[in-house]
Design a protein around this motif. Structure first.
Motif, PDB file in Angstrom:
ATOM      1  N   TYR A  73     -18.616 -16.051  -3.590  1.00 31.49           N
ATOM      2  CA  TYR A  73     -17.647 -14.974  -3.816  1.00 31.49           C
ATOM      3  C   TYR A  73     -16.338 -15.283  -3.100  1.00 31.49           C
ATOM      4  CZ  TYR A  73     -19.446 -13.333   0.729  1.00 31.49           C
ATOM      5  OH  TYR A  73     -19.833 -13.245   2.049  1.00 31.49           O
ATOM      6  N   ASP A  74     -15.251 -14.882  -3.730  1.00 28.20           N
ATOM      7  CA  ASP A  74     -13.919 -15.175  -3.209  1.00 28.20           C
ATOM      8  C   ASP A  74     -13.481 -14.138  -2.176  1.00 28.20           C
ATOM      9  OD1 ASP A  74     -11.336 -15.945  -2.752  1.00 28.20           O
ATOM     10  OD2 ASP A  74     -10.629 -15.677  -4.796  1.00 28.20           O
ATOM     11  N   LYS A  75     -13.346 -12.888  -2.592  1.00 31.19           N
ATOM     12  CA  LYS A  75     -12.873 -11.824  -1.692  1.00 31.19           C
ATOM     13  C   LYS A  75     -14.058 -11.234  -0.932  1.00 31.19           C
ATOM     14  CE  LYS A  75      -9.112 -10.648  -4.853  1.00 31.19           C
ATOM     15  NZ  LYS A  75      -8.521  -9.594  -5.730  1.00 31.19           N
ATOM     16  N   ASP A  76     -13.948 -11.191   0.391  1.00 35.66           N
ATOM     17  CA  ASP A  76     -15.078 -10.739   1.198  1.00 35.66           C
ATOM     18  C   ASP A  76     -15.019  -9.263   1.571  1.00 35.66           C
ATOM     19  OD1 ASP A  76     -12.982 -10.764   2.924  1.00 35.66           O
ATOM     20  OD2 ASP A  76     -13.847 -12.219   4.333  1.00 35.66           O
ATOM     21  N   ARG A  77     -14.076  -8.530   1.009  1.00 34.65           N
ATOM     22  CA  ARG A  77     -13.988  -7.100   1.319  1.00 34.65           C
ATOM     23  C   ARG A  77     -15.245  -6.376   0.820  1.00 34.65           C
ATOM     24  NH1 ARG A  77      -9.060  -2.925  -0.400  1.00 34.65           N
ATOM     25  NH2 ARG A  77      -9.949  -1.096   0.647  1.00 34.65           N
ATOM     26  N   GLY A  78     -15.894  -5.628   1.704  1.00 34.80           N
ATOM     27  CA  GLY A  78     -17.098  -4.897   1.355  1.00 34.80           C
ATOM     28  C   GLY A  78     -18.363  -5.729   1.372  1.00 34.80           C
ATOM     29  N   MET A  79     -18.276  -7.007   1.743  1.00 36.23           N
ATOM     30  CA  MET A  79     -19.427  -7.904   1.672  1.00 36.23           C
ATOM     31  C   MET A  79     -20.098  -8.119   3.031  1.00 36.23           C
ATOM     32  SD  MET A  79     -19.635  -8.709  -1.522  1.00 36.23           S
ATOM     33  CE  MET A  79     -20.826 -10.015  -1.366  1.00 36.23           C
ATOM     34  N   ARG A  80     -19.658  -7.413   4.046  1.00 36.45           N
ATOM     35  CA  ARG A  80     -20.124  -7.690   5.408  1.00 36.45           C
ATOM     36  C   ARG A  80     -21.636  -7.538   5.555  1.00 36.45           C
ATOM     37  NH1 ARG A  80     -17.118  -4.499  10.096  1.00 36.45           N
ATOM     38  NH2 ARG A  80     -15.438  -5.760   9.215  1.00 36.45           N
ATOM     39  N   HIS A  81     -22.220  -6.542   4.899  1.00 37.73           N
ATOM     40  CA  HIS A  81     -23.631  -6.253   5.115  1.00 37.73           C
ATOM     41  C   HIS A  81     -24.538  -6.838   4.027  1.00 37.73           C
ATOM     42  CE1 HIS A  81     -22.437  -3.670   8.388  1.00 37.73           C
ATOM     43  NE2 HIS A  81     -21.658  -2.967   7.579  1.00 37.73           N
ATOM     44  N   TYR A  82     -23.996  -7.699   3.198  1.00 37.61           N
ATOM     45  CA  TYR A  82     -24.810  -8.368   2.184  1.00 37.61           C
ATOM     46  C   TYR A  82     -25.476  -9.586   2.827  1.00 37.61           C
ATOM     47  CZ  TYR A  82     -22.691  -5.665  -1.648  1.00 37.61           C
ATOM     48  OH  TYR A  82     -22.299  -4.659  -2.498  1.00 37.61           O
ATOM     49  N   ASP A  83     -26.798  -9.659   2.719  1.00 38.84           N
ATOM     50  CA  ASP A  83     -27.508 -10.767   3.368  1.00 38.84           C
ATOM     51  C   ASP A  83     -28.424 -11.530   2.410  1.00 38.84           C
ATOM     52  OD1 ASP A  83     -29.384  -8.830   2.937  1.00 38.84           O
ATOM     53  OD2 ASP A  83     -30.057  -8.678   5.024  1.00 38.84           O
ATOM     54  N   GLN A  84     -28.196 -11.393   1.103  1.00 39.66           N
ATOM     55  CA  GLN A  84     -29.026 -12.134   0.148  1.00 39.66           C
ATOM     56  C   GLN A  84     -28.810 -13.632   0.344  1.00 39.66           C
ATOM     57  OE1 GLN A  84     -27.271  -9.486  -0.490  1.00 39.66           O
ATOM     58  NE2 GLN A  84     -28.455  -8.023  -1.687  1.00 39.66           N
ATOM     59  N   PRO A  85     -29.876 -14.413   0.323  1.00 40.90           N
ATOM     60  CA  PRO A  85     -29.756 -15.857   0.591  1.00 40.90           C
ATOM     61  C   PRO A  85     -28.950 -16.597  -0.469  1.00 40.90           C
ATOM     62  CG  PRO A  85     -31.971 -15.304  -0.181  1.00 40.90           C
ATOM     63  CD  PRO A  85     -31.281 -14.010   0.089  1.00 40.90           C
ATOM     64  N   GLU A  86     -28.805 -16.020  -1.659  1.00 45.35           N
ATOM     65  CA  GLU A  86     -28.055 -16.697  -2.724  1.00 45.35           C
ATOM     66  C   GLU A  86     -26.549 -16.595  -2.521  1.00 45.35           C
ATOM     67  OE1 GLU A  86     -31.985 -15.362  -4.208  1.00 45.35           O
ATOM     68  OE2 GLU A  86     -30.279 -14.320  -3.286  1.00 45.35           O
ATOM     69  N   LEU A  87     -26.100 -15.691  -1.646  1.00 45.03           N
ATOM     70  CA  LEU A  87     -24.674 -15.428  -1.494  1.00 45.03           C
ATOM     71  C   LEU A  87     -24.021 -16.383  -0.497  1.00 45.03           C
ATOM     72  CD1 LEU A  87     -24.542 -11.514  -1.422  1.00 45.03           C
ATOM     73  CD2 LEU A  87     -24.068 -13.056  -3.339  1.00 45.03           C
ATOM     74  N   LEU A  88     -22.799 -16.795  -0.835  1.00 44.53           N
ATOM     75  CA  LEU A  88     -22.022 -17.693   0.017  1.00 44.53           C
ATOM     76  C   LEU A  88     -20.546 -17.391  -0.192  1.00 44.53           C
ATOM     77  CD1 LEU A  88     -22.255 -20.207   1.941  1.00 44.53           C
ATOM     78  CD2 LEU A  88     -21.877 -21.612  -0.109  1.00 44.53           C
TER      79      LEU A  88
END
Length: 229
Positions: A73-88
């Protein structure tokens, strides 16, 4: 690739092609259900998503799309608490590359191949009138058409274009990715669809792909300003 017109979206497409992968742009306003079938049919393994909205749609269909291994994902706004292993995050991806090079585990790569017949893009229809259908286009076919269009329109590297239509539409992708690769003209991305007309004045495009709806809006805006003056 899921998102609006952004420089990093096109950079990611270029990186995918450099590595020999096939780029599959999707419409940014597609729902999660509309994304699921194309993702399954194309066997998507890596996704570049613009922001939290796009990530949420992908995570919703992830259990039914087992081929997807990584979502950048490009913009990290709102992504702080996402912990899925597929996300980078985009920044984390770049840092992984730097660390790999620093450790001697990788060197700057050469292009994966130069076969004109290799697939470059897989485009899907919008799916509004039926199941989305995919069309594969090769590097050679796209480069050939870009050269013909450039010669017809007398395009040069001094021209300026604006990318504001859906990247998942082949017309916009051809206009803002394929042709610039051949001609080397500049591509500008407006801040948003709402500010597009105002941004256009600052960008000053010399080469403009548009729709009747946009022309009508331009005509209305100019007419109102003339009357006010």
């Amino acid at each position: 690739f899921v998102g609006d017109n952004r420089p990093r979206l096109y950079t990611a497409m270029c990186a995918a092609h450099w590595l020999g992968a096939v780029a599959v742009p999707f419409y940014q306003d597609a729902t999660s259900d509309e994304l699921m079938s194309p993702v399954q049919d194309a066997g998507i393994t890596h996704v570049f998503a613009e922001d939290q909205e796009q990530v949420d749609k992908l995570l919703e269909i992830l259990p039914r799309c087992p081929t997807v291994r990584c979502i950048v994902y490009d913009k990290d706004r709102g992504m702080r608490h996402y912990d899925q292993p597929e996300l980078l995050s985009y920044d984390a991806l770049l840092q992984q590359g730097r660390d790999l090079v620093a450790a001697g585990g990788a060197t700057p790569a050469e292009p994966a191949g130069s076969n004109r017949d290799e697939a470059a893009f897989l485009f899907f229809t919008s799916g509004t009138t039926g199941p989305a259908k995919g069309v594969v286009l090769s590097h050679g076919a796209l480069i050939d058409r870009a050269r013909v269009a450039a010669a017809t329109e007398n395009l040069e590297d001094t021209d300026v274009a604006m990318a504001y239509l859906p990247p998942g539409w082949i017309g916009q992708n051809f206009f803002s990715y394929v042709q610039p690769m051949v001609v080397s003209y500049c591509v500008c991305c407006p801040e948003s669809s709402e500010t597009m007309l105002a941004d256009m004045r600052e960008m000053g495009p010399t080469y403009f792909l548009t729709t009747p709806r946009v022309l009508e809006a331009l005509f209305t805006q100019v007419s109102m300003r003339m009357e006010d003056t």
